[in-house]
Design a protein around this motif. Structure first.
Motif, PDB file in Angstrom:
ATOM      1  N   ALA A  23      28.422  -1.116  -4.525  1.00 52.59           N
ATOM      2  CA  ALA A  23      29.692  -1.417  -4.157  1.00 52.59           C
ATOM      3  C   ALA A  23      30.077  -2.898  -3.621  1.00 52.59           C
ATOM      4  CB  ALA A  23      30.448  -0.326  -3.419  1.00 52.59           C
ATOM      5  N   ALA A  24      31.064  -3.675  -4.355  1.00 55.86           N
ATOM      6  CA  ALA A  24      31.029  -5.120  -4.067  1.00 55.86           C
ATOM      7  C   ALA A  24      32.448  -5.431  -3.374  1.00 55.86           C
ATOM      8  CB  ALA A  24      30.806  -5.871  -5.080  1.00 55.86           C
ATOM      9  N   THR A  25      32.729  -6.071  -2.376  1.00 53.89           N
ATOM     10  CA  THR A  25      34.225  -6.410  -1.900  1.00 53.89           C
ATOM     11  C   THR A  25      34.749  -7.185  -2.824  1.00 53.89           C
ATOM     12  OG1 THR A  25      33.131  -7.997  -0.566  1.00 53.89           O
ATOM     13  CG2 THR A  25      33.510  -5.778   0.471  1.00 53.89           C
ATOM     14  N   ARG A  26      33.940  -8.127  -3.355  1.00 53.04           N
ATOM     15  CA  ARG A  26      34.465  -8.975  -4.532  1.00 53.04           C
ATOM     16  C   ARG A  26      33.723  -8.860  -5.650  1.00 53.04           C
ATOM     17  NH1 ARG A  26      35.744 -14.741  -1.821  1.00 53.04           N
ATOM     18  NH2 ARG A  26      37.406 -13.992  -0.116  1.00 53.04           N
ATOM     19  N   PHE A  27      34.127  -8.905  -6.880  1.00 52.92           N
ATOM     20  CA  PHE A  27      33.552  -8.527  -8.117  1.00 52.92           C
ATOM     21  C   PHE A  27      33.722  -9.618  -9.290  1.00 52.92           C
ATOM     22  CE2 PHE A  27      30.835  -5.432  -9.597  1.00 52.92           C
ATOM     23  CZ  PHE A  27      31.128  -4.935 -10.887  1.00 52.92           C
ATOM     24  N   SER A  28      34.819 -10.378  -9.455  1.00 55.95           N
ATOM     25  CA  SER A  28      35.074 -11.243 -10.385  1.00 55.95           C
ATOM     26  C   SER A  28      34.275 -12.611 -10.335  1.00 55.95           C
ATOM     27  CB  SER A  28      36.456 -11.457 -10.495  1.00 55.95           C
ATOM     28  OG  SER A  28      37.292 -10.187 -10.736  1.00 55.95           O
ATOM     29  N   ASN A  29      33.647 -13.169 -11.234  1.00 59.96           N
ATOM     30  CA  ASN A  29      33.045 -14.213 -11.423  1.00 59.96           C
ATOM     31  C   ASN A  29      31.810 -14.326 -10.557  1.00 59.96           C
ATOM     32  OD1 ASN A  29      35.205 -15.513 -12.715  1.00 59.96           O
ATOM     33  ND2 ASN A  29      36.437 -15.578 -10.872  1.00 59.96           N
ATOM     34  N   TYR A  30      31.304 -13.067 -10.543  1.00 55.04           N
ATOM     35  CA  TYR A  30      29.799 -13.250  -9.733  1.00 55.04           C
ATOM     36  C   TYR A  30      28.812 -12.577 -10.676  1.00 55.04           C
ATOM     37  CZ  TYR A  30      31.834 -13.848  -5.019  1.00 55.04           C
ATOM     38  OH  TYR A  30      32.249 -14.036  -3.779  1.00 55.04           O
ATOM     39  N   CYS A  31      27.847 -13.021 -10.605  1.00 51.16           N
ATOM     40  CA  CYS A  31      26.190 -12.746 -11.321  1.00 51.16           C
ATOM     41  C   CYS A  31      25.834 -11.501 -10.276  1.00 51.16           C
ATOM     42  CB  CYS A  31      25.384 -13.759 -11.463  1.00 51.16           C
ATOM     43  SG  CYS A  31      23.733 -13.077 -11.715  1.00 51.16           S
ATOM     44  N   MET A  32      25.549 -10.422 -10.864  1.00 50.05           N
ATOM     45  CA  MET A  32      25.270  -9.352  -9.936  1.00 50.05           C
ATOM     46  C   MET A  32      23.789  -9.076 -10.341  1.00 50.05           C
ATOM     47  SD  MET A  32      27.823  -8.462  -8.114  1.00 50.05           S
ATOM     48  CE  MET A  32      27.635  -6.668  -7.529  1.00 50.05           C
ATOM     49  N   GLY A  33      23.078  -8.302  -9.337  1.00 54.49           N
ATOM     50  CA  GLY A  33      21.735  -8.237  -9.794  1.00 54.49           C
ATOM     51  C   GLY A  33      21.173  -6.979  -9.068  1.00 54.49           C
ATOM     52  N   TRP A  34      20.108  -6.209  -9.476  1.00 55.16           N
ATOM     53  CA  TRP A  34      19.286  -5.094  -8.739  1.00 55.16           C
ATOM     54  C   TRP A  34      17.947  -6.016  -8.843  1.00 55.16           C
ATOM     55  CZ3 TRP A  34      20.876  -1.310  -5.944  1.00 55.16           C
ATOM     56  CH2 TRP A  34      21.954  -0.605  -6.514  1.00 55.16           C
ATOM     57  N   PHE A  35      17.583  -5.705  -7.509  1.00 54.91           N
ATOM     58  CA  PHE A  35      16.186  -6.177  -7.291  1.00 54.91           C
ATOM     59  C   PHE A  35      15.192  -5.031  -6.667  1.00 54.91           C
ATOM     60  CE2 PHE A  35      16.085 -10.830  -7.969  1.00 54.91           C
ATOM     61  CZ  PHE A  35      17.262 -11.043  -8.350  1.00 54.91           C
ATOM     62  N   ARG A  36      13.988  -5.069  -6.447  1.00 55.47           N
ATOM     63  CA  ARG A  36      13.416  -4.133  -5.725  1.00 55.47           C
ATOM     64  C   ARG A  36      12.096  -4.858  -5.149  1.00 55.47           C
ATOM     65  NH1 ARG A  36      10.548  -0.576 -10.837  1.00 55.47           N
ATOM     66  NH2 ARG A  36       9.199  -1.942 -11.256  1.00 55.47           N
ATOM     67  N   GLN A  37      11.608  -3.858  -4.205  1.00 59.13           N
ATOM     68  CA  GLN A  37      10.404  -4.291  -3.211  1.00 59.13           C
ATOM     69  C   GLN A  37       9.573  -3.437  -2.679  1.00 59.13           C
ATOM     70  OE1 GLN A  37      11.354  -7.189  -0.046  1.00 59.13           O
ATOM     71  NE2 GLN A  37       9.374  -7.961  -0.050  1.00 59.13           N
ATOM     72  N   ALA A  38       8.512  -3.358  -3.374  1.00 59.79           N
ATOM     73  CA  ALA A  38       7.436  -2.081  -3.185  1.00 59.79           C
ATOM     74  C   ALA A  38       6.829  -2.638  -1.753  1.00 59.79           C
ATOM     75  CB  ALA A  38       6.670  -1.982  -4.143  1.00 59.79           C
ATOM     76  N   PRO A  39       6.229  -1.633  -1.153  1.00 55.71           N
ATOM     77  CA  PRO A  39       5.308  -2.117   0.271  1.00 55.71           C
ATOM     78  C   PRO A  39       4.318  -3.370  -0.128  1.00 55.71           C
ATOM     79  CG  PRO A  39       5.808  -0.009   0.354  1.00 55.71           C
ATOM     80  CD  PRO A  39       6.345  -0.265  -1.103  1.00 55.71           C
TER      81      PRO A  39
END
Length: 122
Positions: A23-39
Motif C-alpha cells: 500500500a502506497a500513500t502516493r501512487f501516480s507517477n512512480y515506478c514501483m518494485g518488489w525486491f527480496r533479500q535472503a540471509p
C-alpha cells in the motif's frame, strides 16, 4: 515522499502460493518494485511496475509470479505461485519517482522502501 507498507507474507510449503500487497500513500507517477533479500545475499529485484501497470520480472520470477497495480487502492500486489525453497527471503516494496522504470533495476536506484514482509518456504 511516498510511504510504503507491505503485507501478506508468511510461511508456506514448497509448491504453494502467497500473495503480497504493498500500500502506497502516493501512487501516480512512480515506478514501483518488489525486491527480496535472503540471509547472506544481496537484495535483488523481483518485479517492477511502470505507472501504467506494465510489468517486468526477474528471470527467477517469470512464469511463477504475477504482479498487478490497483490504482483505485494505491496498491501493488505480487501473486507468487509454485514457490520454491529458494524464494525464502524478506520481500520489500520500493518506489522511485518517474512514470517508467526503464533501466532502473538496482536497489540503490530506489529511494523509497517499505519495511518488508517475510516469506518462508519449507
Amino acid at each position: 515522499h511516498v510511504q510504503l507498507v507491505e503485507s501478506g507474507g508468511g510461511s508456506v510449503q514448497a509448491g504453494g502460493s502467497l500473495r503480497l500487497s504493498c500500500a502506497a500513500t502516493r501512487f501516480s507517477n512512480y515506478c514501483m518494485g518488489w525486491f527480496r533479500q535472503a540471509p547472506g545475499k544481496e537484495r535483488e529485484m523481483v518485479a517492477l511496475f511502470d505507472s501504467d501497470g506494465r510489468a517486468t520480472y526477474a528471470e527467477s520470477a517469470k512464469g511463477r509470479f504475477t504482479g498487478s497495480k490497483d490504482n483505485s487502492r494505491n496498491s501493488v500486489t505480487l501473486q507468487m505461485d509454485s514457490l520454491k525453497l529458494e524464494d525464502t527471503a524478506k520481500y520489500y516494496c520500493a518506489a522511485r519517482d518517474g512514470r517508467y522504470c526503464r533501466q532502473w533495476r538496482l536497489p540503490s536506484d530506489f529511494p523509497y522502501w517499505g519495511r518488508g514482509t517475510q516469506v518462508t518456504v519449507s
